[in-house]
Design an enzyme around this catalytic site. Structure first.
Site, PDB file in Angstrom:
ATOM      1  N   ASP A   1       0.826  -1.211   0.000  1.00 22.45           N
ATOM      2  CA  ASP A   1       0.000   0.000   0.000  1.00 22.45           C
ATOM      3  C   ASP A   1       0.871   1.278   0.000  1.00 22.45           C
ATOM      4  OD1 ASP A   1      -2.028   1.828   0.374  1.00 22.45           O
ATOM      5  OD2 ASP A   1      -2.894   0.814   2.103  1.00 22.45           O
TER       6      ASP A   1
ATOM      7  N   ASP B   1     -10.629   3.905  -1.408  1.00 23.46           N
ATOM      8  CA  ASP B   1     -11.245   2.887  -0.545  1.00 23.46           C
ATOM      9  C   ASP B   1     -12.763   2.829  -0.721  1.00 23.46           C
ATOM     10  OD1 ASP B   1      -8.685   2.736   0.298  1.00 23.46           O
ATOM     11  OD2 ASP B   1      -9.132   2.996   2.433  1.00 23.46           O
TER      12      ASP B   1
HETATM   13  C1  GLA Z   1      -5.541   2.108   2.728  1.00 18.98           C
HETATM   14  C2  GLA Z   1      -6.028   0.969   1.848  1.00 18.98           C
HETATM   15  C3  GLA Z   1      -7.063   0.161   2.599  1.00 18.98           C
HETATM   16  C4  GLA Z   1      -6.448  -0.379   3.891  1.00 18.98           C
HETATM   17  C5  GLA Z   1      -5.894   0.762   4.720  1.00 18.98           C
HETATM   18  C6  GLA Z   1      -5.107   0.260   5.917  1.00 18.98           C
HETATM   19  O1  GLA Z   1      -6.548   3.014   2.998  1.00 18.98           O
HETATM   20  O2  GLA Z   1      -6.566   1.458   0.655  1.00 18.98           O
HETATM   21  O3  GLA Z   1      -7.540  -0.906   1.809  1.00 18.98           O
HETATM   22  O4  GLA Z   1      -5.434  -1.297   3.569  1.00 18.98           O
HETATM   23  O5  GLA Z   1      -5.033   1.588   3.955  1.00 18.98           O
HETATM   24  O6  GLA Z   1      -4.533   1.290   6.636  1.00 18.98           O
END
Ligand code: GLA
Length: 505
Positions: free
Chosen positions: A270, A330
């Site tokens: 990520d 997200d």
């Molecule tokens: C980001 C990702 C999510 C999750 C969070 C965890 O927002 O897009 O899917 O993994 O981080 O902190």
């Protein structure tokens, strides 16, 4: 005379001292405080005070934002930052008080109105270096050979959507037990993926350790494997993950070896705080670095890129060894978020195929923000999109209705079809949409979606699918044949609902 002068100076000093000390905010501060969801908010502040004027940076996990309207008044201060989400923008205003060596700061959160209470102290040199590290030049580009995994979209479970920071060893074991017992594993779900917040600190050799929630990752992997399931983990190319835990920056090869030694089968990687070191144009090289590191371990590890669909990731995802890449920000557990993501997928279908998939984010099915009807639409469309199917709910307490949505074999077969072709939008009106996915052998899966607030008839004509009638129609949710249809098919579809059919010429 001298005595009077000295006294006068002393009085002046005493009078000036508290506010002079109190208002000298210049420097780097590290701040933490409890968030309403049970996690911890970490921020760093780089303040520069010039009289009553305050400038500088608010440094969150994934961005540095310039301070605007900063003011110091005695021991009180306030400042703001401007947040931009695409076209929308929002001003976040902070307020604070100097308390001795610390600052008490009321910090707004981007997604809620309730402020978080932070206590800030002067940052150490090590903390400053960790937050603003030197840029390690990313490697030169070269293709990472495909790992041969994920010939169909990966299926499993991920902790984030439901548990966020509250995931631990016990929960993961219980989820694995449940998956093995409730039909999820039998339906094809294999990966048990731990998302953010498992990381502890590094040891003297730089090896990443787990935190208290995960006493022994190798033992956990052994346990998950003993159920015939696979274990996934999460990191990122920055110094910190989105939740503020240790990232893999400068430790990529070492972390990949650690994951392989633990028996990890899947890595979600990520971007987050990498945005404070690198530009979007560096993404391919930065992701290649971990892709190469995973390959070098010799262990088959599915590689999931998470950088929110920036920099045209679908064009280079396979070249860095990626098996899937997020195409959006997200998801949240509501109809609006789910359908907004859907619209963003239009046109991306050409980039998906066996071994490398577009990822419109994890499932929210069963998290209670949508109706069962809406969850069936969510599931149907993710299958039409050949999306990775990562359940994001608490499987231990999932209702039969939720499991029926997640486990329907005829619906899952659409997602897992061997042709590996992502579906596309066929027609669109403000109130309904028709999506179709070509399947191996010449049939197509077709979703008739009703976005309106009332039940409506939604239709498809075979010619819109480049098919010649008559075609055999089967309703995949109802598990019922709908006969041979000459030119097309119409169905009454509930509000926010779907009818998912298989059309065989
Ligand atoms: C980001 C990702 C999510 C999750 C969070 C965890 O927002 O897009 O899917 O993994 O981080 O902190």
């Amino acid at each position: 005379m001298q005595l009077i002068l000295r006294r006068f100076l002393l009085v002046l000093l005493l009078a000036a001292a508290p506010s002079a000390l109190a208002s000298d905010l210049t420097g780097d501060w590290t701040a933490a405080g409890p968030r309403p969801d049970g996690g911890t908010m970490h921020l760093m502040f780089r303040f520069k005070q010039d009289g009553t004027r305050l400038t500088g940076i608010v440094s969150a996990a994934s961005s540095d934002l310039a301070i605007v309207n900063g003011q110091v008044n005695g021991d009180q201060f306030s400042f703001a930052v401007q947040l931009n989400f695409g076209e929308r923008s929002r001003t976040l205003t902070y307020g604070g008080t100097v308390k001795g060596d610390t600052l008490e700061i009321s910090a707004p959160t981007p997604r809620s109105d309730a402020p978080v209470h932070l206590t800030a102290r002067r940052a150490t040199a090590a903390e400053v270096a960790a937050n603003w590290p030197e840029r390690i030049p990313p490697p030169a580009l070269h293709p990472v050979p495909a790992n041969g995994l994920a010939r169909t979209p990966p299926m499993g479970w991920n902790s984030w959507n439901h548990f966020a920071g509250k995931v631990d060893d016990k929960t993961v074991r219980e989820i694995a037990d449940t998956m093995a017992g409730d039909g999820m594993q039998a339906a094809g779900y294999v990966y048990v993926n731990i998302d953010d917040t498992w990381q502890g600190t590094r040891d003297a050799q730089g090896n990443i350790r787990t935190n208290d929630k995960f006493p022994n990752m190798k033992a956990l992997a052994d346990y998950v494997h003993s159920k015939g399931l696979k274990l996934g983990i999460y990191s990122g190319p920055g110094t910190k993950t989105c939740a503020g835990f240790a990232g893999s920056y400068g430790h990529e090869a070492q972390d990949a070896r650690t994951y392989a030694a633990w028996g990890i089968d899947y890595l979600k990687y990520d971007w987050c705080s990498a945005a404070k070191i690198y530009q979007d144009g560096d993404m391919q090289a930065v992701y290649q670095k971990m892709g190469e590191a995973l390959r070098a371990t010799g262990r088959p590890i599915v590689y999931s890129l998470c950088q929110y669909g920036r920099d045209g990731v679908w064009e280079w995802g396979p070249a860095v060894g990626g098996n899937l890449w997020r195409t959006t920000g997200d998801i949240s557990d509501d109809w609006k978020s789910m359908t907004r993501i859907l619209v963003d997928q239009v046109g991306l279908e050409q980039w998906a195929g066996p071994g490398h998939w577009n990822d419109p984010d994890m499932l929210e099915v069963g998290n209670s923000g949508m109706s069962a009807e809406e969850y069936r639409t969510h599931m149907s469309l993710w299958c039409i999109l050949a999306a990775p199917l990562l359940a994001g709910n608490d499987l231990r307490t999932a209702s039969r209705e939720t499991l029926d949505i997640l486990e329907n074999p005829e619906v899952i077969a659409v997602d897992q079809d061997a042709l590996g072709q992502q579906g596309h939008r066929v027609t669109l009106s403000p109130n309904y949409g028709v999506w179709a996915k070509p399947l191996a052998g010449g049939a197509q899966a077709v979703a008739l979606v009703n976005s309106s607030d009332e039940a409506a008839t939604v239709s498809v004509e075979w010619k819109d699918l480049d098919l010649k009638g008559p075609c055999q129609v089967r309703d995949l949710w109802a598990h019922a044949d709908r006969g041979r249809q000459a030119d097309g098919f119409s169905s009454n579809v509930p509000s926010h609902g779907v009818v998912l059919i298989k059309v065989t010429p």
